[in-house]
Design a protein around this motif. Structure first.
Motif, PDB file in Angstrom:
ATOM      1  N   LEU A   7       0.835  -1.201   0.000  1.00  0.00           N
ATOM      2  CA  LEU A   7       0.000   0.000   0.000  1.00  0.00           C
ATOM      3  C   LEU A   7       0.868   1.248   0.000  1.00  0.00           C
ATOM      4  O   LEU A   7       1.609   1.486   0.949  1.00  0.00           O
ATOM      5  CB  LEU A   7      -0.798  -0.031   1.297  1.00  0.00           C
ATOM      6  CG  LEU A   7      -2.115   0.681   1.313  1.00  0.00           C
ATOM      7  CD1 LEU A   7      -3.145  -0.233   0.663  1.00  0.00           C
ATOM      8  CD2 LEU A   7      -2.496   0.931   2.752  1.00  0.00           C
ATOM      9  N   SER A   8       0.806   2.026  -1.072  1.00  0.00           N
ATOM     10  CA  SER A   8       1.564   3.280  -1.053  1.00  0.00           C
ATOM     11  C   SER A   8       0.607   4.438  -0.799  1.00  0.00           C
ATOM     12  O   SER A   8      -0.554   4.414  -1.223  1.00  0.00           O
ATOM     13  CB  SER A   8       2.362   3.476  -2.341  1.00  0.00           C
ATOM     14  OG  SER A   8       1.547   3.317  -3.452  1.00  0.00           O
ATOM     15  N   VAL A   9       1.125   5.427  -0.114  1.00  0.00           N
ATOM     16  CA  VAL A   9       0.328   6.589   0.271  1.00  0.00           C
ATOM     17  C   VAL A   9       0.793   7.743  -0.615  1.00  0.00           C
ATOM     18  O   VAL A   9       1.992   8.055  -0.653  1.00  0.00           O
ATOM     19  CB  VAL A   9       0.529   6.875   1.771  1.00  0.00           C
ATOM     20  CG1 VAL A   9      -0.194   8.143   2.186  1.00  0.00           C
ATOM     21  CG2 VAL A   9       0.026   5.683   2.589  1.00  0.00           C
ATOM     22  N   VAL A  62       5.721   1.129   3.306  1.00  0.00           N
ATOM     23  CA  VAL A  62       7.002   1.716   3.702  1.00  0.00           C
ATOM     24  C   VAL A  62       6.740   3.210   3.838  1.00  0.00           C
ATOM     25  O   VAL A  62       6.460   3.894   2.845  1.00  0.00           O
ATOM     26  CB  VAL A  62       8.100   1.441   2.651  1.00  0.00           C
ATOM     27  CG1 VAL A  62       9.416   2.062   3.092  1.00  0.00           C
ATOM     28  CG2 VAL A  62       8.241  -0.060   2.410  1.00  0.00           C
ATOM     29  N   PRO A  89      10.173   6.513   2.224  1.00  0.00           N
ATOM     30  CA  PRO A  89      10.421   5.848   0.943  1.00  0.00           C
ATOM     31  C   PRO A  89      11.324   6.718   0.072  1.00  0.00           C
ATOM     32  O   PRO A  89      11.002   7.868  -0.191  1.00  0.00           O
ATOM     33  CB  PRO A  89       9.034   5.699   0.336  1.00  0.00           C
ATOM     34  CG  PRO A  89       8.190   6.723   1.007  1.00  0.00           C
ATOM     35  CD  PRO A  89       8.799   7.020   2.348  1.00  0.00           C
ATOM     36  N   GLU A 116       1.391   1.011 -10.605  1.00  0.00           N
ATOM     37  CA  GLU A 116       2.354   2.088 -10.395  1.00  0.00           C
ATOM     38  C   GLU A 116       1.821   2.989  -9.300  1.00  0.00           C
ATOM     39  O   GLU A 116       0.622   3.023  -9.043  1.00  0.00           O
ATOM     40  CB  GLU A 116       2.589   2.901 -11.670  1.00  0.00           C
ATOM     41  CG  GLU A 116       1.349   3.607 -12.154  1.00  0.00           C
ATOM     42  CD  GLU A 116       1.558   4.376 -13.455  1.00  0.00           C
ATOM     43  OE1 GLU A 116       2.694   4.493 -13.925  1.00  0.00           O
ATOM     44  OE2 GLU A 116       0.550   4.870 -13.983  1.00  0.00           O
TER      45      GLU A 116
END
Ligand SMILES: Cc1cc2nc3c(=O)[nH]c(=O)nc-3n(C[C@H](O)[C@H](O)[C@H](O)COP(=O)(O)OP(=O)(O)OC[C@H]3O[C@@H](n4cnc5c(N)ncnc54)[C@H](O)[C@@H]3O)c2cc1C
Length: 244
Positions: A7-9, A62, A89, A116
């Motif tokens: 999971l990217s924020v 991360v 990150p 992406e």
């Protein structure tokens, strides 16, 4: 079945992009953070799959403590638990190494990423993860069906669709159509407050750094050309817009 969703924020899509520190850093002042949209799709499909066989969905991010609110949203949508690897990150290799280090001892059947991140658009983490974990990695997947530990995946290719068979464990990156993102309900939001969000320290190093960001040149105003000035139009299209 155990599924890990990366999971990217990322900044909200309406964010006005600006840079700081001599154009070497994204200026995050006043930015609203959201879950990367492709990761929302990955999360929803992971929930659908585990609901069929009473499995579990864990998310991993991360990031620093300011990502916790978005991670809690994933818990509200239905993830069982979350892990935050406490590190800023810095590049795709560092992110992939952190996730691979964490996941190595957890025996996940499936690891989902988005195709992406919509901020840095690297499209690298899934491939790097596959290599680091010595697992098959299939990108831009629109559909997954499971039969035991056989996975049937579909990907859009130029002018058609590709069907891939692969055995689990595997890594995949989710493309549009993978699932319709779920909206958390009040019960989910309440439950999310007490679900485990484990924080582990990060230690991996990346191998790149940004030296400069540039914004696109501002768009020029519209030039009005009358019907009688066809020659001027051709000249502008040829010499200025350089499209003919
Ligand atoms: C606040 C902030 C500051 C940053 N500052 C820098 C900087 O100073 N220098 C620099 O080089 N880079 C910086 N980055 C970029 C950071 O390096 C990227 O998050 C990283 O490179 C991965 O992005 P990508 O576009 O390569 O990922 P992609 O490969 O495009 O992402 C694909 C998928 O990988 C997963 N993923 C990506 N990132 C994460 C993550 N952090 N945690 C969990 N899963 C993830 C998601 O599922 C995502 O959909 C910053 C990012 C943020 C959010």
């Amino acid at each position: 079945m155990k599924i890990l969703v990366c999971l990217s924020v990322v900044p909200d899509t309406t964010t006005k992009i600006a840079f700081t520190e001599n154009d070497t850093k994204f200026n995050s002042t006043g930015v609203t953070w959201i879950m990367n949209p492709y990761d929302e799709m990955a999360l929803t499909r992971a929930l659908e799959l585990t609901e069929q066989d009473a499995g579990t969905v864990t998310t991993v991010t991360v990031g620093l403590a300011d990502t916790d609110a978005v991670i809690r949203k994933a818990l509200a949508v239905g993830a069982n638990d979350a892990v935050r690897i406490n590190a800023a990150p810095m590049d795709a290799m560092q992110v992939a190494k952190e996730i691979a280090n964490y996941a190595a001892s957890e025996a996940y059947d499936l690891i989902f990423t988005g195709r992406e991140s919509i901020d840095y658009n690297g499209g690298l983490v899934a491939g790097l993860l596959g290599e680091l974990m010595q697992l098959p990695s299939i990108n831009v997947v629109t559909k997954i069906e499971l039969d035991g530990n056989n996975a049937k995946l579909e990907r859009d290719i130029d002018g058609g669709r590709e069907v891939v068979n692969c055995t689990t464990p595997l890594v995949l990156s989710a493309q549009k159509e993978f699932a319709e993102p779920r909206i958390p309900n009040m019960r989910g939001i309440m439950a999310a407050r007490t679900k485990p969000l484990k924080v582990v320290e990060g230690s991996a190093q990346g191998n790149t750094s940004f030296t400069k960001f540039e914004l696109p040149k501002p768009k020029q105003g519209v030039k009005m050309i009358t019907a009688e000035e066809a020659g001027t139009l051709i000249d502008l299209l040829h010499n200025e817009a350089k499209v003919i």
